[in-house]
Design an enzyme around this catalytic site. Structure first.
Site, PDB file in Angstrom:
ATOM      1  N   ASP A   6      -3.673   5.649   6.304  1.00 33.86           N
ATOM      2  CA  ASP A   6      -3.986   6.792   7.159  1.00 33.86           C
ATOM      3  C   ASP A   6      -5.124   6.454   8.113  1.00 33.86           C
ATOM      4  O   ASP A   6      -4.894   6.130   9.254  1.00 33.86           O
ATOM      5  CB  ASP A   6      -4.203   8.079   6.365  1.00 33.86           C
ATOM      6  CG  ASP A   6      -5.118   7.923   5.171  1.00 33.86           C
ATOM      7  OD1 ASP A   6      -5.939   6.995   5.129  1.00 33.86           O
ATOM      8  OD2 ASP A   6      -5.018   8.753   4.262  1.00 33.86           O
ATOM      9  N   ARG A  26       0.993  11.852  -9.420  1.00 32.50           N
ATOM     10  CA  ARG A  26       1.515  10.498  -9.195  1.00 32.50           C
ATOM     11  C   ARG A  26       2.914  10.310  -9.775  1.00 32.50           C
ATOM     12  O   ARG A  26       3.693   9.517  -9.269  1.00 32.50           O
ATOM     13  CB  ARG A  26       0.595   9.455  -9.836  1.00 32.50           C
ATOM     14  CG  ARG A  26      -0.739   9.312  -9.169  1.00 32.50           C
ATOM     15  CD  ARG A  26      -1.471   8.089  -9.708  1.00 32.50           C
ATOM     16  NE  ARG A  26      -2.874   8.082  -9.365  1.00 32.50           N
ATOM     17  CZ  ARG A  26      -3.377   7.667  -8.221  1.00 32.50           C
ATOM     18  NH1 ARG A  26      -2.573   7.237  -7.282  1.00 32.50           N
ATOM     19  NH2 ARG A  26      -4.679   7.694  -8.000  1.00 32.50           N
ATOM     20  N   GLU A  63       0.847  -1.196   0.000  1.00 31.70           N
ATOM     21  CA  GLU A  63       0.000   0.000   0.000  1.00 31.70           C
ATOM     22  C   GLU A  63       0.880   1.243   0.000  1.00 31.70           C
ATOM     23  O   GLU A  63       1.957   1.246   0.594  1.00 31.70           O
ATOM     24  CB  GLU A  63      -0.905  -0.030   1.232  1.00 31.70           C
ATOM     25  CG  GLU A  63      -1.838   1.145   1.378  1.00 31.70           C
ATOM     26  CD  GLU A  63      -2.914   1.235   0.322  1.00 31.70           C
ATOM     27  OE1 GLU A  63      -2.564   1.482  -0.856  1.00 31.70           O
ATOM     28  OE2 GLU A  63      -4.095   1.108   0.647  1.00 31.70           O
ATOM     29  N   ASP A  64       0.417   2.287  -0.661  1.00 29.59           N
ATOM     30  CA  ASP A  64       1.178   3.535  -0.670  1.00 29.59           C
ATOM     31  C   ASP A  64       1.083   4.258   0.662  1.00 29.59           C
ATOM     32  O   ASP A  64       2.069   4.764   1.177  1.00 29.59           O
ATOM     33  CB  ASP A  64       0.747   4.451  -1.823  1.00 29.59           C
ATOM     34  CG  ASP A  64      -0.738   4.801  -1.804  1.00 29.59           C
ATOM     35  OD1 ASP A  64      -1.513   4.150  -1.065  1.00 29.59           O
ATOM     36  OD2 ASP A  64      -1.130   5.712  -2.550  1.00 29.59           O
ATOM     37  N   PHE A  84      -1.785  16.019   4.190  1.00 27.04           N
ATOM     38  CA  PHE A  84      -1.986  15.464   2.856  1.00 27.04           C
ATOM     39  C   PHE A  84      -0.676  15.499   2.072  1.00 27.04           C
ATOM     40  O   PHE A  84       0.043  16.505   2.089  1.00 27.04           O
ATOM     41  CB  PHE A  84      -3.063  16.248   2.107  1.00 27.04           C
ATOM     42  CG  PHE A  84      -3.473  15.595   0.818  1.00 27.04           C
ATOM     43  CD1 PHE A  84      -4.309  14.494   0.821  1.00 27.04           C
ATOM     44  CD2 PHE A  84      -2.990  16.057  -0.388  1.00 27.04           C
ATOM     45  CE1 PHE A  84      -4.682  13.882  -0.367  1.00 27.04           C
ATOM     46  CE2 PHE A  84      -3.350  15.451  -1.582  1.00 27.04           C
ATOM     47  CZ  PHE A  84      -4.200  14.359  -1.568  1.00 27.04           C
TER      48      PHE A  84
END
Length: 175
Positions: free
Chosen positions: A104, A166, A100-101, A153
């Site tokens: 959160d 991206r 997973e990137d 963020f």
């Protein structure tokens, strides 16, 4: 400083620092799965760069597959997880590593772990490039963590803001 759409972002984690950390993660995964041939499951779209680079540092045999979930709109989580693209690989008895990137709130990962757990893998681990401990609403055991970051963020290195950013080789934080 960069601008994406209507937001300004400042440099946060540079490309060299990311690659140095991936080398360490790859070494750990190799050590832990040396004789197991794990299946790495990348969570699209965000993990594509992370997974692509990470596998270059894993020296044991591996397989790779992908699933796609969505829970974000703009810069905030929608609170709803939707499985968009399913998994076509048998998991029963396999060692699975979810790639997973970012973890959160933990909402998406909780859903993924529940769904994959019903497929009876031998083991499931999570490797995440970024973890936001302050934002977690569900406790998630991430065995491998690239970086713990504050609840701000971020964009770049696979992470996006409304589909943009991206392709950046480093990670930027919202100013």
């Amino acid at each position: 400083m960069i601008t994406i759409k209507d937001k300004e972002f400042q440099p946060f984690i540079n490309a060299d620092t990311i690659q140095d950390r991936l080398l360490k993660l790859g070494t750990e995964i190799t050590r832990d799965y040396l004789d197991k041939t794990p299946l790495l499951i990348g969570i699209l779209n965000g993990s594509f760069m992370f997974l692509s680079d990470l596998v270059k540092y894993i020296s044991c045999p591996i397989e790779v597959s992908f699933i796609r979930v969505a829970s974000y709109h703009g810069t905030t989580s929608t609170g709803e997880v939707q499985s968009i693209l399913g998994l076509n690989t048998e998991l029963k008895g396999r060692h699975v590593i979810i790639v997973e990137d970012i973890v959160d709130t933990g909402l998406s990962m909780k859903k993924i772990l529940e769904e994959l757990g019903t497929m009876l893998p031998e083991s499931i681990s999570v490797v995440t490039l970024l973890l936001k401990p302050e934002a977690l609403k569900h406790p998630i055991d991430c065995k491998y963590v690239g970086f713990e970051i504050p609840n701000k963020f971020v964009v770049g290195y696979g992470l996006d803001y409304d589909g943009l950013g991206r392709n950046l080789p480093e990670i930027y934080q919202l100013k």
